[in-house]
Write an enzyme that holds these catalytic residues in place. Structure first.
Site, PDB file in Angstrom:
ATOM      1  N   PRO A  89      10.562  50.780  39.434  1.00  0.00           N
ATOM      2  CG  PRO A  89      10.722  48.880  38.430  1.00  0.00           C
ATOM      3  CD  PRO A  89       9.753  49.670  38.890  1.00  0.00           C
ATOM      4  CD  GLU A 117       1.897  43.705  32.926  1.00  0.00           C
ATOM      5  OE1 GLU A 117       1.812  42.389  33.573  1.00  0.00           O
ATOM      6  OE2 GLU A 117       2.746  44.167  32.534  1.00  0.00           O
ATOM      7  NE  ARG A 155      20.083  49.641  60.029  1.00  0.00           N
ATOM      8  CZ  ARG A 155      20.647  48.599  60.908  1.00  0.00           C
ATOM      9  NH1 ARG A 155      19.781  47.662  61.270  1.00  0.00           N
ATOM     10  NH2 ARG A 155      21.990  48.895  61.411  1.00  0.00           N
ATOM     11  CG  ASP A 170      23.611  50.972  59.596  1.00  0.00           C
ATOM     12  OD1 ASP A 170      24.046  50.365  60.412  1.00  0.00           O
ATOM     13  OD2 ASP A 170      22.403  51.268  59.515  1.00  0.00           O
TER      14      ASP A 170
HETATM   15  C1  9WO Z   1       7.390  48.283  36.417  1.00  0.00           C
HETATM   16  C2  9WO Z   1       8.341  48.728  35.401  1.00  0.00           C
HETATM   17  C3  9WO Z   1       9.186  48.388  34.613  1.00  0.00           C
HETATM   18  C4  9WO Z   1      10.173  49.174  34.352  1.00  0.00           C
HETATM   19  C5  9WO Z   1       9.959  50.523  34.483  1.00  0.00           C
HETATM   20  C6  9WO Z   1       9.116  51.000  34.924  1.00  0.00           C
HETATM   21  C7  9WO Z   1       8.074  50.197  35.704  1.00  0.00           C
HETATM   22  N1  9WO Z   1       7.054  50.704  36.514  1.00  0.00           N
HETATM   23  C8  9WO Z   1       6.538  49.264  36.989  1.00  0.00           C
HETATM   24  C9  9WO Z   1       5.557  49.238  38.065  1.00  0.00           C
HETATM   25  O1  9WO Z   1       5.109  50.316  38.610  1.00  0.00           O
HETATM   26  N2  9WO Z   1       5.194  47.941  38.423  1.00  0.00           N
HETATM   27  C10 9WO Z   1       4.135  47.750  39.396  1.00  0.00           C
HETATM   28  C11 9WO Z   1       4.560  47.742  40.641  1.00  0.00           C
HETATM   29  C12 9WO Z   1       3.315  46.459  38.932  1.00  0.00           C
HETATM   30  C13 9WO Z   1       4.307  45.344  39.021  1.00  0.00           C
HETATM   31  C14 9WO Z   1       4.816  45.149  40.320  1.00  0.00           C
HETATM   32  N3  9WO Z   1       5.284  46.536  40.515  1.00  0.00           N
HETATM   33  C15 9WO Z   1       6.805  46.657  40.840  1.00  0.00           C
HETATM   34  C16 9WO Z   1       7.361  47.738  41.631  1.00  0.00           C
HETATM   35  N4  9WO Z   1       7.608  45.542  40.427  1.00  0.00           N
HETATM   36  N5  9WO Z   1       8.962  46.241  40.768  1.00  0.00           N
HETATM   37  C17 9WO Z   1       8.639  47.257  41.400  1.00  0.00           C
HETATM   38  C18 9WO Z   1      10.058  47.975  42.167  1.00  0.00           C
HETATM   39  C19 9WO Z   1       9.705  49.177  42.848  1.00  0.00           C
HETATM   40  C20 9WO Z   1      10.766  49.746  43.411  1.00  0.00           C
HETATM   41  N6  9WO Z   1      11.992  49.439  42.929  1.00  0.00           N
HETATM   42  C21 9WO Z   1      12.165  48.364  42.336  1.00  0.00           C
HETATM   43  C22 9WO Z   1      11.116  47.532  41.768  1.00  0.00           C
END
Ligand code: 9WO
Length: 250
Positions: A89, A117, A155, A170
């Site tokens: 994120p 995490e 795509r 698209d």
């Molecule tokens: C979690 C997180 C939360 C708030 C800000 C930054 C952050 N980084 C992560 C992270 O790297 N989490 C790891 C990967 C472990 C948990 C699962 N992960 C993940 C990646 N959850 N959600 C994403 C993600 C990737 C791309 N776009 C949105 C969400």
């Protein structure tokens, strides 16, 4: 186009390797896809891939060494020097222009999908070239985000979509000036007394093209005014949008 993925759940990628447009792109040799599981690069009896975070706190962190060994193996398999992307994120927001850029550059990509995490920060700082987000929310793992990115860029790979124009048509494509897509209809022409706009049945291709552009402008105005605000519309588009707005508000 070649994509490698570092993931603890390689089986998840059967969704894109065995289904839909991406599956066909792989069969036709337009897309290469391979996965590496850090568990296969552990040396202890328990195939340990995570450990407790320094400084305490909840959850576990993915160990750097198995990730790095998996990454080195993936780099050796890449056809050329790859770009390493971590999905999080915290990354740069993914969009259609990024999808198109990846596909047109044809640079091999290796994605790291985190779990628990997160991954040891030293991997992010020393091994990752780019961090990409698909939205402001936290998933249970990075895999679904990687699949979204691979599906969207596929795509744009030349030759993947039957009608060469499909990807540019698209929603959010530059050819559509970043507008939302127009509504789509197919047979039957009447469905439980719900009809299809008559212009689409007219065979008048100019009128159909005009209607579709007007609908794209109108749908963007109604559903994503933030996108419309960033666009500079030419006179024709301004007139079409005014026509849609007048009809909508009458
Ligand atoms: C979690 C997180 C939360 C708030 C800000 C930054 C952050 N980084 C992560 C992270 O790297 N989490 C790891 C990967 C472990 C948990 C699962 N992960 C993940 C990646 N959850 N959600 C994403 C993600 C990737 C791309 N776009 C949105 C969400």
């Amino acid at each position: 186009m070649w994509c490698g993925v570092i993931t603890l759940f390689p089986q998840m990628f059967k969704v894109i390797s065995e289904c839909g447009v991406s599956s066909r792109a792989i069969k036709e040799g337009l897309l290469g896809l391979a996965t590496w599981d850090p568990r296969d690069f552990t040396t202890d009896n328990y195939a340990t891939v995570d450990d407790r975070p320094f400084g305490g706190g909840p959850g576990m962190v993915m160990l750097a060494t198995p990730l790095r060994k998996a990454l080195e193996s993936a780099k050796r398999a890449a056809p050329r020097k790859p770009r390493v992307i971590y999905v999080s994120p915290a990354g740069k927001r993914f969009d259609a222009s990024m999808a198109r850029k990846f596909a047109m550059n044809d640079e091999p990509l290796i994605f790291i999908a985190g779990r628990y995490e997160g991954i040891d920060q030293r991997v992010i700082e020393h091994d990752v070239d780019e961090i990409i987000s698909i939205g402001d929310y936290v998933l249970s793992g990075g895999e679904l985000a990687v699949m979204v990115i691979i599906d969207a860029l596929t795509r744009w790979i030349p030759g993947v979509l039957g009608h060469e124009q499909s990807a540019p048509n698209d929603a959010f494509s530059e050819e559509n000036a970043g507008l939302l897509d127009c509504p789509h209809y197919t047979r039957p022409a009447t469905l439980e007394n719900q009809s299809v706009p008559s212009v689409l049945l007219s065979g008048d291709h100019q009128a159909i093209k005009r209607w579709r552009k007007k609908q794209s402008l109108g749908q963007t105005w109604l559903n994503r005014p933030d996108i419309l605000e960033k666009l500079t519309l030419d006179e024709t588009s301004q007139a079409l949008l005014a026509e849609f707005q007048q009809e909508y508000e009458s």
